[in-house]
Design an enzyme around this catalytic site. Sequence first.
Site, PDB file in Angstrom:
ATOM      1  N   HIS A 117       0.819  -1.227   0.000  1.00  0.00           N
ATOM      2  CA  HIS A 117       0.000   0.000   0.000  1.00  0.00           C
ATOM      3  C   HIS A 117       0.848   1.271   0.000  1.00  0.00           C
ATOM      4  CE1 HIS A 117      -4.189  -1.297   0.111  1.00  0.00           C
ATOM      5  NE2 HIS A 117      -3.776  -2.346   0.788  1.00  0.00           N
ATOM      6  N   GLY A 170      -5.526 -11.660  -4.467  1.00  0.00           N
ATOM      7  CA  GLY A 170      -4.414 -10.757  -4.165  1.00  0.00           C
ATOM      8  C   GLY A 170      -3.131 -11.129  -4.877  1.00  0.00           C
ATOM      9  N   LEU A 171      -3.221 -11.927  -5.944  1.00  0.00           N
ATOM     10  CA  LEU A 171      -2.015 -12.295  -6.702  1.00  0.00           C
ATOM     11  C   LEU A 171      -2.021 -11.633  -8.088  1.00  0.00           C
ATOM     12  CD1 LEU A 171      -1.776 -16.083  -5.729  1.00  0.00           C
ATOM     13  CD2 LEU A 171      -0.623 -14.130  -4.667  1.00  0.00           C
ATOM     14  N   SER A 202      -5.991  -9.499 -12.168  1.00  0.00           N
ATOM     15  CA  SER A 202      -6.426  -8.460 -13.112  1.00  0.00           C
ATOM     16  C   SER A 202      -5.245  -7.784 -13.796  1.00  0.00           C
ATOM     17  CB  SER A 202      -7.347  -7.421 -12.475  1.00  0.00           C
ATOM     18  OG  SER A 202      -7.191  -7.329 -11.117  1.00  0.00           O
ATOM     19  N   ASP A 225       1.539  -3.812  -9.457  1.00  0.00           N
ATOM     20  CA  ASP A 225       1.128  -5.101 -10.022  1.00  0.00           C
ATOM     21  C   ASP A 225       1.404  -5.177 -11.518  1.00  0.00           C
ATOM     22  OD1 ASP A 225       0.217  -5.241  -7.477  1.00  0.00           O
ATOM     23  OD2 ASP A 225      -1.911  -5.266  -7.983  1.00  0.00           O
TER      24      ASP A 225
HETATM   25  C1  GLA Z   1      -3.270  -3.808  -5.079  1.00  0.00           C
HETATM   26  C2  GLA Z   1      -2.927  -2.677  -6.041  1.00  0.00           C
HETATM   27  C3  GLA Z   1      -1.449  -2.305  -5.973  1.00  0.00           C
HETATM   28  C4  GLA Z   1      -0.996  -2.096  -4.528  1.00  0.00           C
HETATM   29  C5  GLA Z   1      -1.459  -3.239  -3.633  1.00  0.00           C
HETATM   30  C6  GLA Z   1      -1.174  -2.982  -2.180  1.00  0.00           C
HETATM   31  O1  GLA Z   1      -2.661  -4.992  -5.473  1.00  0.00           O
HETATM   32  O2  GLA Z   1      -3.239  -3.035  -7.363  1.00  0.00           O
HETATM   33  O3  GLA Z   1      -1.205  -1.174  -6.750  1.00  0.00           O
HETATM   34  O4  GLA Z   1      -1.406  -0.857  -4.036  1.00  0.00           O
HETATM   35  O5  GLA Z   1      -2.843  -3.493  -3.765  1.00  0.00           O
HETATM   36  O6  GLA Z   1       0.192  -2.893  -1.956  1.00  0.00           O
END
Ligand code: GLA
Length: 390
Positions: A37, A126-127, A130, A175
């Site tokens: 974050h 969370g991987l 998208s 990401d």
């Molecule tokens: C998501 C967002 C990233 C980043 C993370 C948290 O994956 O796409 O840009 O902010 O949350 O670190």
Amino acid sequence: MAIKKEKVIAKFREVYGSKGDVSVYFSPGRVNLIGEHIDYNGGHVFPMAIDTGTYVAVRKRPDKKVNFCSYNFDMKKTIGLEKIEAQPDDNWIKYPKGVLVEMKNAKYKLAGMDVFVYGDLPNGAGLSSSASLEVACAYAFARTAGKKNPDLVALSLLAQRAENDFVGVKCGIMDQFASAMGKKSHAILLNTETMKYAHVPLTLTTHTIVIANSNKKRGLVDSEYNARRAECERALKAIQAKKKGVKSLCQLGAGDVGLLKKVLSGNELKRARFAVEENARVLDSMKALKRDDIKKFGELMNASHDGLRDMYEVSCKELDALVSFSREVPGVLGSRMTGAGFGGCIVSLVPKNSVEQYIEHIYTKYKALTRLDTDVYIVHPSDGVHELED
Ligand code: GLA
């Protein structure tokens, strides 16, 4: 586990028929090791691309139509390149649509295409399923439009704009960058303020990187994510009014905590303090890696999770439980939630010789507490977006 090109092409042909040349592109998901974050706060992040992700098979069409079809979702759609608009039933197609809109803005001469998508990442875990879809599409569409060597940093920024402006999630760059720029056996240190980056060798001898999926679906993530981002923006504005020349929260250091306390309160103070501390942890973790001090790296991962739980408030009881069960296993050096939070996955440094015992321990305790299963993935730092060879 990498999938062979001919398998994807065979699936493509089942949908679109046997004629014409089909190219297949792959873009990976990522796991973030530390620096959570703060990619929208000008901080340093340390993700690595993993060996699962999204495959996109494309065949050029003579007209200006784009057909979409996915192996994972039972849904097809045809759009015209002249007019691309969001529709309520877009589902996963909003990602490639957003990419096409941004490519048009960037003056790409897009071709009509038949597009087939296959993903082997768990969605919403969370991987970065998208981001990997966006980057795979951006790369595939650019190549089909005749760009032989698209600039990968520019493509990752384009994919981020698609997510920010078309999909409506105000994500940072981490990401898409990791998915485009991953490198085998390396993680990526990225300074999100300057976009300077380095591939850092990640050859662990005693430990292995293990991801565990809480299987808690991340319901609130998009709205809570945008809310955190807005809190950070308010905090930054308040600081800028007192201290000239501050461009981002992560430009501040330990010496500025007094100022933060004076200018901010409530959530803004908590979020800003977390951002400053998390950025310092990433820089410390680089020093630890340089001297092969993986124990210290693990401690910093632990501190990162604790800050995300207590100060940034993006964890949840399932993630906290998994993290604490994970830390109970002897020899585990660090364990933290990874990605946006509110569900999804944790990442841990587990001794190579006790991975099975580790899985057994967290699976049993987590199931007893939550009735949910844990899926475990052992991942290796991998290459970023590329075309599949024969
Ligand atoms: C998501 C967002 C990233 C980043 C993370 C948290 O994956 O796409 O840009 O902010 O949350 O670190």
